[in-house]
Scaffold this motif. Sequence first.
Motif, PDB file in Angstrom:
ATOM      1  N   GLY A   1      14.835 -16.522 112.876  1.00 18.94           N
ATOM      2  CA  GLY A   1      14.061 -17.607 113.464  1.00 18.94           C
ATOM      3  C   GLY A   1      14.018 -17.495 114.975  1.00 18.94           C
ATOM      4  N   ALA A   2      15.180 -17.171 115.584  1.00 18.25           N
ATOM      5  CA  ALA A   2      15.217 -17.022 117.036  1.00 18.25           C
ATOM      6  C   ALA A   2      14.369 -15.851 117.484  1.00 18.25           C
ATOM      7  N   ALA A   3      14.397 -14.773 116.700  1.00 16.20           N
ATOM      8  CA  ALA A   3      13.619 -13.594 117.068  1.00 16.20           C
ATOM      9  C   ALA A   3      12.125 -13.885 117.028  1.00 16.20           C
ATOM     10  N   LEU A   4      11.718 -14.686 116.049  1.00 18.72           N
ATOM     11  CA  LEU A   4      10.304 -15.040 115.971  1.00 18.72           C
ATOM     12  C   LEU A   4       9.870 -15.817 117.201  1.00 18.72           C
TER      13      LEU A   4
ATOM     14  N   GLN B   1      10.607 -26.295 112.101  1.00 20.50           N
ATOM     15  CA  GLN B   1      11.005 -24.903 112.330  1.00 20.50           C
ATOM     16  C   GLN B   1      12.145 -24.540 111.375  1.00 20.50           C
ATOM     17  N   LEU B   2      12.172 -23.314 110.916  1.00 21.79           N
ATOM     18  CA  LEU B   2      13.258 -22.848 110.058  1.00 21.79           C
ATOM     19  C   LEU B   2      14.602 -23.059 110.740  1.00 21.79           C
ATOM     20  N   GLY B   3      15.480 -23.814 110.099  1.00 20.81           N
ATOM     21  CA  GLY B   3      16.829 -24.017 110.606  1.00 20.81           C
ATOM     22  C   GLY B   3      16.954 -25.050 111.705  1.00 20.81           C
TER      23      GLY B   3
ATOM     24  N   SER C   1      12.660 -18.867 102.347  1.00 21.42           N
ATOM     25  CA  SER C   1      11.222 -18.822 102.057  1.00 21.42           C
ATOM     26  C   SER C   1      10.582 -20.204 102.015  1.00 21.42           C
ATOM     27  N   GLY C   2      11.401 -21.224 101.773  1.00 21.03           N
ATOM     28  CA  GLY C   2      10.868 -22.576 101.633  1.00 21.03           C
ATOM     29  C   GLY C   2      10.244 -22.843 100.277  1.00 21.03           C
ATOM     30  N   LYS C   3      10.379 -21.912  99.338  1.00 20.07           N
ATOM     31  CA  LYS C   3       9.765 -22.056  98.021  1.00 20.07           C
ATOM     32  C   LYS C   3      10.745 -22.659  97.023  1.00 20.07           C
TER      33      LYS C   3
ATOM     34  N   ASP D   1      11.275 -26.256  94.141  1.00 25.98           N
ATOM     35  CA  ASP D   1      10.778 -27.502  93.564  1.00 25.98           C
ATOM     36  C   ASP D   1       9.933 -28.291  94.562  1.00 25.98           C
ATOM     37  N   VAL D   2      10.202 -28.069  95.837  1.00 23.20           N
ATOM     38  CA  VAL D   2       9.363 -28.582  96.918  1.00 23.20           C
ATOM     39  C   VAL D   2       9.012 -27.381  97.788  1.00 23.20           C
ATOM     40  N   SER D   3       7.785 -27.331  98.304  1.00 22.04           N
ATOM     41  CA  SER D   3       7.407 -26.261  99.238  1.00 22.04           C
ATOM     42  C   SER D   3       7.641 -26.758 100.658  1.00 22.04           C
ATOM     43  N   VAL D   4       8.571 -26.116 101.363  1.00 22.35           N
ATOM     44  CA  VAL D   4       8.876 -26.484 102.744  1.00 22.35           C
ATOM     45  C   VAL D   4       8.034 -25.600 103.657  1.00 22.35           C
TER      46      VAL D   4
END
Length: 370
Positions: free
Chosen positions: A12-15, A163-165, A187-189, A191-194
């Motif tokens: 996440g930081a690298a992105l 944001q992720l995390g 991935s956020g995938k 029962d709920v899509s994050v």
Amino acid sequence: MPATTSTLLRRGAALIAALPLLTLAACGYGSKAANDSAHTRIAAGAEKTDGLDSVKIGYFGNLTHATALVGNHEGFFQKELGATQAAYQIFNAGPSEIEALNSGSIDIGWIGPSPAINGYTKSGGNNLRIIGGSASGGVKLVVDPKKIKSLKDVKGKRIATPQLGNTQDVAFLNWVAEQGWKVDAESGKGDVSVVRTDNKVTPDAFKSGSVDGAWVPEPTASKLVAEGGKVLLDESALWPDKKFVITNIVVSQKFLQQHPKAVEAVLKASVETNRWINAHPDRAKAAANKQLGIDSGKELPADVLDPAWKSIRITDDPLAATLDTEARHAVKAGLLENPKLTGIYDLTPLNKVLAAAGESSVSDAGLGVK
């Protein structure tokens, strides 16, 4: 803990780090807020603090950073720093602010709990200290009422987090787990899509129907309500006494060691700002909004500003016990390996300032410097 866990936050930081410089400039990274009001000018005859030409202060253009917004606009920081210039940089993401703190681009910053935890643990406890609190609350789950009528209806829907995390991402993943639902954190995938979406983009995504709701801080939550959304859950309802840390004050350990008088001056200004905000909420709301306009070029409309402001509680207390809980939530979600947080706080300067102001001391929940 799976091997992928330890790399998750680094990705996440690298992105964030890989974003083009033009994009960083557009979101305010490293920008100095122009604010030439009578409040913020250096007083004639003032002396420098700790011999410094400037103290570099970072914060987000976000109402949950109200202490920094109001302290900047009303000149509280400049007053306490004397002839030392209070220089400001505006950020859009926690990793960018931690990077600036590590590089010396800023000395002190207002930041959320997750970036502070991540920055501290990644450095082996050597880069920052949390030296004070700033705000509690101001985070909501806002949904499209046509698609989601109750909490159980969130299952199977697309919910945005910033944001992720990040702090809200961790909180939502923890809430999802408590419902008994499964989501792959990376991935956020599930029962709920994050759907990880920048707060600036989320209102348009909500309006277009590409997300069904969002777990977000203010003022984004109130922007969604203005677009027809409904508050399904206020995160404060999930915490004891409805209090949880959303914004802390951090300082680089090097700056804290070398310039304790400057740190104390900023903390004194923060305490004075918080007292003024709580004594004059309407004037403080207007000052925060004016500073947002200076920093971003656009003030918030009343239908967004008013409900957002009401949901945020300004405090000197860093609510350390809730930060420890948030760290455990991140571990549970697979976003963080078991962190060693002892030493992340140094509240000695703040408690000195509070004592001088006749206020009660605040606790580090056993996570202070030994």
